[in-house]
Design a protein around this motif. Sequence first.
Motif, PDB file in Angstrom:
ATOM      1  N   GLY A   1       0.811  -1.208   0.000  1.00  0.00           N
ATOM      2  CA  GLY A   1       0.000   0.000   0.000  1.00  0.00           C
ATOM      3  C   GLY A   1       0.847   1.261   0.000  1.00  0.00           C
ATOM      4  O   GLY A   1       2.079   1.212  -0.015  1.00  0.00           O
ATOM      5  N   ARG A   2       0.147   2.408   0.014  1.00  0.00           N
ATOM      6  CA  ARG A   2       0.872   3.686   0.067  1.00  0.00           C
ATOM      7  C   ARG A   2       1.529   3.821   1.435  1.00  0.00           C
ATOM      8  O   ARG A   2       2.607   4.388   1.584  1.00  0.00           O
ATOM      9  N   ALA A   3       0.855   3.304   2.442  1.00  0.00           N
ATOM     10  CA  ALA A   3       1.410   3.278   3.796  1.00  0.00           C
ATOM     11  C   ALA A   3       0.720   2.149   4.550  1.00  0.00           C
ATOM     12  O   ALA A   3      -0.338   1.677   4.134  1.00  0.00           O
ATOM     13  N   SER A   4       1.351   1.736   5.644  1.00  0.00           N
ATOM     14  CA  SER A   4       0.687   0.746   6.488  1.00  0.00           C
ATOM     15  C   SER A   4       1.056   1.036   7.935  1.00  0.00           C
ATOM     16  O   SER A   4       1.986   1.799   8.204  1.00  0.00           O
ATOM     17  N   VAL A   5       0.292   0.449   8.829  1.00  0.00           N
ATOM     18  CA  VAL A   5       0.559   0.672  10.251  1.00  0.00           C
ATOM     19  C   VAL A   5       0.756  -0.648  10.987  1.00  0.00           C
ATOM     20  O   VAL A   5       0.158  -1.663  10.640  1.00  0.00           O
TER      21      VAL A   5
ATOM     22  N   GLY B   1       2.877   2.348  18.207  1.00  0.00           N
ATOM     23  CA  GLY B   1       2.924   1.630  16.934  1.00  0.00           C
ATOM     24  C   GLY B   1       3.826   2.346  15.957  1.00  0.00           C
ATOM     25  O   GLY B   1       4.665   3.157  16.355  1.00  0.00           O
ATOM     26  N   MET B   2       3.639   2.050  14.683  1.00  0.00           N
ATOM     27  CA  MET B   2       4.558   2.582  13.672  1.00  0.00           C
ATOM     28  C   MET B   2       3.800   2.728  12.356  1.00  0.00           C
ATOM     29  O   MET B   2       2.950   1.896  12.033  1.00  0.00           O
ATOM     30  N   LEU B   3       4.102   3.809  11.650  1.00  0.00           N
ATOM     31  CA  LEU B   3       3.580   3.945  10.298  1.00  0.00           C
ATOM     32  C   LEU B   3       4.726   3.679   9.333  1.00  0.00           C
ATOM     33  O   LEU B   3       5.836   4.177   9.536  1.00  0.00           O
ATOM     34  N   LEU B   4       4.479   2.872   8.317  1.00  0.00           N
ATOM     35  CA  LEU B   4       5.518   2.505   7.352  1.00  0.00           C
ATOM     36  C   LEU B   4       5.121   3.013   5.966  1.00  0.00           C
ATOM     37  O   LEU B   4       3.977   2.853   5.545  1.00  0.00           O
ATOM     38  N   THR B   5       6.068   3.640   5.294  1.00  0.00           N
ATOM     39  CA  THR B   5       5.824   4.053   3.914  1.00  0.00           C
ATOM     40  C   THR B   5       7.165   4.221   3.220  1.00  0.00           C
ATOM     41  O   THR B   5       8.170   4.494   3.880  1.00  0.00           O
ATOM     42  N   ASP B   6       7.173   4.027   1.898  1.00  0.00           N
ATOM     43  CA  ASP B   6       8.405   4.327   1.161  1.00  0.00           C
ATOM     44  C   ASP B   6       8.254   5.642   0.390  1.00  0.00           C
ATOM     45  O   ASP B   6       9.063   5.948  -0.482  1.00  0.00           O
ATOM     46  N   ASP B   7       7.244   6.418   0.755  1.00  0.00           N
ATOM     47  CA  ASP B   7       7.003   7.715   0.139  1.00  0.00           C
ATOM     48  C   ASP B   7       7.583   8.769   1.092  1.00  0.00           C
ATOM     49  O   ASP B   7       7.027   9.041   2.155  1.00  0.00           O
ATOM     50  N   SER B   8       8.730   9.358   0.739  1.00  0.00           N
ATOM     51  CA  SER B   8       9.425  10.202   1.718  1.00  0.00           C
ATOM     52  C   SER B   8       8.646  11.484   2.020  1.00  0.00           C
ATOM     53  O   SER B   8       8.706  11.993   3.142  1.00  0.00           O
ATOM     54  N   ASP B   9       7.880  11.991   1.064  1.00  0.00           N
ATOM     55  CA  ASP B   9       7.077  13.192   1.346  1.00  0.00           C
ATOM     56  C   ASP B   9       5.995  12.866   2.378  1.00  0.00           C
ATOM     57  O   ASP B   9       5.753  13.634   3.307  1.00  0.00           O
ATOM     58  N   LEU B  10       5.390  11.703   2.193  1.00  0.00           N
ATOM     59  CA  LEU B  10       4.351  11.289   3.145  1.00  0.00           C
ATOM     60  C   LEU B  10       4.970  11.068   4.525  1.00  0.00           C
ATOM     61  O   LEU B  10       4.405  11.483   5.544  1.00  0.00           O
ATOM     62  N   ALA B  11       6.148  10.441   4.556  1.00  0.00           N
ATOM     63  CA  ALA B  11       6.816  10.193   5.844  1.00  0.00           C
ATOM     64  C   ALA B  11       7.084  11.518   6.569  1.00  0.00           C
ATOM     65  O   ALA B  11       6.846  11.636   7.772  1.00  0.00           O
ATOM     66  N   SER B  12       7.545  12.530   5.832  1.00  0.00           N
ATOM     67  CA  SER B  12       7.817  13.832   6.464  1.00  0.00           C
ATOM     68  C   SER B  12       6.531  14.453   6.986  1.00  0.00           C
ATOM     69  O   SER B  12       6.499  15.015   8.084  1.00  0.00           O
ATOM     70  N   ARG B  13       5.498  14.339   6.205  1.00  0.00           N
ATOM     71  CA  ARG B  13       4.210  14.908   6.597  1.00  0.00           C
ATOM     72  C   ARG B  13       3.696  14.221   7.876  1.00  0.00           C
ATOM     73  O   ARG B  13       3.202  14.885   8.790  1.00  0.00           O
ATOM     74  N   VAL B  14       3.852  12.903   7.938  1.00  0.00           N
ATOM     75  CA  VAL B  14       3.395  12.157   9.115  1.00  0.00           C
ATOM     76  C   VAL B  14       4.221  12.537  10.341  1.00  0.00           C
ATOM     77  O   VAL B  14       3.678  12.780  11.422  1.00  0.00           O
ATOM     78  N   ARG B  15       5.541  12.638  10.165  1.00  0.00           N
ATOM     79  CA  ARG B  15       6.399  13.035  11.304  1.00  0.00           C
ATOM     80  C   ARG B  15       5.987  14.404  11.834  1.00  0.00           C
ATOM     81  O   ARG B  15       5.915  14.632  13.039  1.00  0.00           O
TER      82      ARG B  15
END
Length: 298
Positions: free
Chosen positions: A98-102, A117-131
Amino acid sequence: MTFAATANAIVYTGAEPYFVDVDLATGNMSPELLEQALVRLGAAGESVAAVVPVDLLGKAVDYTAIEEIAARHGVPVLADAAESLGATHRGRAAGSFGRASVLSFNGNKIMTTSGGGMLLTDDSDLASRVRYLATQARQPAIHFEHTDIGYNYRLSNLLAALGRAQLSRLDAMMARRRDLRELYKARFAEVPGVTVFGADGDAEDNVWLSSVLVDESVTGWSPSELSATLIAADIESRPLWKPMHLQPVFAGARGEITGTSEQLFRTGLTLPSGSSLGEPERERVFAVIDDFLATRMR
Ligand SMILES: Cc1ncc(COP(=O)(O)O)c(C=O)c1O
């Protein structure tokens, strides 16, 4: 077919959950019903923000089918892998779809940090937004400038350290759960009307929980009778998740409901599954099950 947190997260965003029933063999989202849902909602001109499949009890959903369907309808997949750390689908790790998973590190999970828990994604823009959102949405200014509403969803450093220690034991903890699964399979293979849920093709599962499905018309006894006997011996067991469309808080929610999740809820019972169960505890569980079966199978 999930724990309420999956549906709650949808409501937090202001979206409306639309429930999709499951396949009987796995308890996971049915690709056919997902297709039906997306066609129906698309035809009605409704906007679908995401498909949120759940890896039930540590069995990865059929991501090959689900991702293909979601992509064809232009909808991202956000995977709830809370229960499936360590499992794979066609050799690829649960949590990587998926685009992300938890993931969940709640106290009852295969590895835990007591909570979080943890959110996992290989989309670095999404990762920054989540952080950014998970740490109170602080703009990089010394006086803490805020242009968004943020959240305090950060896993603390201490809990992360605990998680690293737990992670180093993940394979061993999965192996212990699998041992126990094999014992249940062997024990219930001799009991007509009882199957270990999802046991066919469980080689890629993390075997978080082991449950049985009881066909009362064959056994003559119900899952709640076995449960009551276990409880009388101070041994915990539980039904599978109560389906979300049956939950009072989601009364009136729409979905593609076939009755399969209700059937699993009615016939399923989750048995002691923890990796910390030692030999004496296992023996005690099996002794109580053996006694129960001996009186019922006569
Ligand atoms: C499928 C599923 N989703 C979400 C959650 C929620 O995770 P947490 O308790 O870490 O918020 C859980 C379990 O707790 C779960 O089993």
